[in-house]
Design an enzyme around this catalytic site. Structure first.
Site, PDB file in Angstrom:
ATOM      1  N   HIS A 234       0.918  -1.340  -0.027  1.00  0.00           N
ATOM      2  CA  HIS A 234       0.010   0.070   0.040  1.00  0.00           C
ATOM      3  C   HIS A 234       0.731   1.184  -0.131  1.00  0.00           C
ATOM      4  CE1 HIS A 234      -3.404  -2.573   0.311  1.00  0.00           C
ATOM      5  NE2 HIS A 234      -2.819  -3.099   1.134  1.00  0.00           N
ATOM      6  N   ARG A 291      -6.538  16.059  -0.186  1.00  0.00           N
ATOM      7  CA  ARG A 291      -5.379  16.753   0.132  1.00  0.00           C
ATOM      8  C   ARG A 291      -4.702  16.930  -1.287  1.00  0.00           C
ATOM      9  NH1 ARG A 291      -4.596  11.583   1.340  1.00  0.00           N
ATOM     10  NH2 ARG A 291      -2.979  10.521   0.193  1.00  0.00           N
TER      11      ARG A 291
END
Ligand code: MV4
Length: 495
Positions: A234, A291
Site C-alpha cells: 500500500h 489533500r
C-alpha cells in the site's frame, strides 16, 4: 493572502513555499528540533521551532501551529500531505481562529474520511461502486447471506480504514465469520471504529486516480488520471500520467465521474478521486483523498498547471484559472519515490547520514527533495528522501529518461530504493503497460537486483575510479565525452 504558514516538513514544505515565492506571498516554516538544519526551514522567510522530533510533539500539534500563525500574523495555513492535512477538527479550528485553511471544508473531509459516509454521499450521483453493502454489517448471519449473494471471494473493509488496514479477503463461506470477527477487532484497535462493510473482491485491479480542482463558485475540473498501480504494501512506488490503458472515452467518463464525487461532498480545493480499474475496463469508486498528494508532480508535468497555485487562488475565493476545454495532456510523466530503505533486506528503513547526495539533472527532470548532502535522515518521519519525476513526449521516452535519471543519482551513506525503482521501470510488464496492483508481488524478489557492495568492493571501486581518472587525465581533453561506464557502485550502502 500575503503570508502563508506551511504546517509540514521536507520536500512538500519546500514545494509549497516555492509557489508562494512565485506569487509574492511570504512564508512561515514550523519545524521540529530534528529539522533545524533542513532546507525548508532556511527557505522560509520566517521559521519557528514548535517542539521535539516526534510528530505528536511537533507537526501534529494543531493548537501550537495555529497559535504560531496568529502570533506571526499569517493569513492562511497550507497543511501539505500527511500530518494534519485531512484532519477535519484542525481545518475547523484554523477557520475559527480567523485564518484560511488551504484545503476543503471540514465537512467534506469528515464525509470522505469515512468510507461508509463517502458511499452514502455519492449514492445519488450515479457513481459506480463495487457490489457490496453500503452500511456497516452487524449481524454475522445476515452478513454471510449477503456475502453468498455477492459471491466469493469477498473483501471485508473497515469504514475508517486506510492503507489496507482492517482489510480481509475471504475466499469461502466457511472462513467468513472468523475473518469478519478479525476485521472488526483490527478496525477497533487501529481506528477506534469497528464498523466494517463487505464488497466483492476485485482481483488484479489497477489503481487509477483522478486529480480534481473545485472552486468556491462550484466550478469543477478534472486534470486527468494518475496510474498508481505499482505499490508495495500500500506504499506507492511508481506513479504515471496518463495511464497506459485508458482510452479517451474512458478518461472523460472517469473524469466526469470524479467531478460528480466532488459535487457530492461540496468539495473545494485540490482533491483526488481513487478508482479500482478491473481487467474488463470497468471502474469503481474507492475513496477520495482530500489533500494535495505526494504524486501531484506528474499531473503538473502533463497539464502545465501549478496545483499549489490553484489551491491558493481557490482559497482566496478566486475561480479556477482555466476551463475544461483548455486542458490537454502533453506527453507522458513518471514519478518514482526514492526511500532510504534496503530493498534487499525487506525494505528495512536505512536511516543515517547522507554522505553523498547528487540528484539527476537535465532535460525533462524534476526532483522534489528535502535533504542535502551531509544531513542526517531523521528516524521520526517517513524515510522518503526524494521524488524523481520525468517528462517526455511519449511513454517510451519517459521510461528511457527515467532510467537515465536514476543512473545519474549519486548516493552514499544510506541504502536507497533506487535499484528497485530501476528494476521496476525496466521490467517488461511495466514497459508494455501490462501490470496491476500485484506487480511487486508477482515480479519482484530481492535476488532481482545486485547485492549491496561490501566494504572491500567499495575500496576496489574507488581504486578503479582513481586509476581510470589518472588515465583519462593523461589522454583526454575536456571535450571528450564520458564513456558512460562510471566506476561508481550506484545507489548502494557504503558506510
Ligand atoms: C479493494 C480491492 C479489491 N476489491 N476493494 C486497498 C486499500 C484501499 N484503499 C482499497 N484497497 C483495495 N480495495 C475491492 N472490492 C483491492 C484493494 C487493493 C489495492 C487498491 C489500490 C492499490 C493497491 C491495492 C493493493 C491491494 C489491494
Amino acid at each position: 493572502m500575503k503570508k502563508i504558514l506551511v504546517a509540514n516538513r521536507g520536500e512538500i514544505a519546500l514545494r509549497i513555499m516555492r509557489t508562494c515565492k512565485e506569487m509574492n506571498i511570504s512564508t512561515v516554516a514550523v519545524f521540529s528540533e530534528a529539522d533545524r538544519n533542513a532546507p525548508f526551514v532556511r527557505y522560509a522567510d520566517e521559521a519557528v521551532c514548535i517542539g521535539p522530533p516526534p510528530s505528536n510533539q511537533s507537526y501534529l500539534l494543531g493548537d501550537k501551529i495555529i497559535e504560531t500563525a496568529q502570533k506571526l500574523q499569517v493569513d492562511g495555513i497550507h497543511p501539505g500531505y500527511g500530518f494534519l492535512s485531512e484532519n477535519p477538527v484542525f481545518a475547523d479550528q484554523v477557520e475559527k481562529a480567523g485564518l484560511t485553511f488551504i484545503g476543503p471544508k471540514s465537512e467534506s473531509m469528515k464525509v470522505m474520511g469515512s468510507k461508509l459516509a463517502a458511499k452514502a454521499a455519492v449514492k445519488k450521483y450515479d457513481i459506480p461502486l463495487v457490489p457490496g453493502t453500503d452500511e456497516a454489517v452487524e449481524d454475522p448471519d445476515e452478513a454471510k447471506k449477503i456475502a453468498k449473494e455477492i459471491g466469493f471471494p469477498i473483501l471485508v473493509k473497515a469504514s475508517a480504514g486506510g492503507g489496507g488496514k482492517g482489510m480481509r479477503i475471504v475466499h469461502s463461506e466457511k472462513d467468513f465469520e472468523e475473518q469478519l470477527k478479525t476485521a472488526v477487532r483490527e478496525a477497533e484497535s487501529s481506528f477506534g471504529d469497528g464498523r466494517v462493510f463487505i464488497e466483492r473482491y476485485v482481483e488484479g485491479p489497477r489503481h487509477i486516480e483522478i486529480q480534481i480542482l473545485s472552486d468556491k463558485d462550484g466550478n469543477h475540473r478534472y486534470l486527468f488520471e494518475r496510474d498508481c498501480s505499482i505499490q508495495r504494501r500500500h506504499q506507492k512506488v511508481i506513479e504515471e500520467a496518463p495511464s497506459a490503458v485508458l482510452t479517451e472515452d474512458k478518461r472523460r467518463e472517469m473524469g466526469e465521474c470524479a467531478v460528480r464525487v466532488a459535487k457530492a461532498c461540496d468539495y473545494v480545493g485540490a482533491g483526488t478521486v481513487e478508482f479500482l480499474y478491473d481487467a474488463q475496463d470497468r471502474f469503481y469508486f474507492l475513496e477520495m483523498n482530500t489533500r494535495l498528494q505526494v504524486e501531484h508532480p506528474v499531473t503538473e508535468m502533463i497539464t502545465g498547471i501549478d496545483l499549489v497555485r490553484e489551491q491558493i487562488e481557490i482559497a482566496r475565493g478566486n475561480k479556477i484559472s482555466f476551463s475544461q476545454d483548455e486542458l490537454e495532456i502533453n506527453g507522458h510523466a513518471i514519478e518514482v519515490r526514492v526511500y532510504a530503505e534496503d530493498p534487499t533486506n525487506n525494505f528495512l528503513p536505512d536511516i543515517g547520514k547522507l554522505k553523498t547526495y547528487r540528484a539527476p539533472e537535465g532535460p525533462g527532470i524534476r526532483v522534489d527533495d528535502g535533504f542535502e548532502e551531509g544531513m542526517d535522515i531523521p528516524i521520526y518521519y517517513d524515510p522518503m528522501i526524494s521524488k524523481l519525476s520525468v517528462h517526455a513526449g511519449t511513454r517510451e521516452e519517459a521510461i528511457g529518461r527515467m532510467i537515465r535519471a536514476i543512473d545519474e543519482y549519486r548516493v552514499s551513506g544510506v541504502t536507497t530504493t533506487l535499484s528497485f525503482c530501476k528494476y521496476a521501470v525496466n521490467h517488461e510488464a511495466f514497459r508494455t503497460g501490462q501490470f496491476d496492483t500485484h506487480f511487486v508481488q508477482n515480479h519482484w524478489s530481492p535476488e532481482k537486483i545486485p547485492a549491496p557492495a561490501d566494504g572491500n568492493e567499495a575500496v576496489a571501486a574507488l581504486f578503479a575510479a582513481l586509476t581510470v581518472k589518472a588515465f583519462k587525465a593523461q589522454t583526454q581533453t575536456a571535450e571528450t565525452p564520458n564513456s558512460g561506464t562510471s566506476n561508481w557502485k550506484r545507489n548502494r550502502t557504503r558506510r
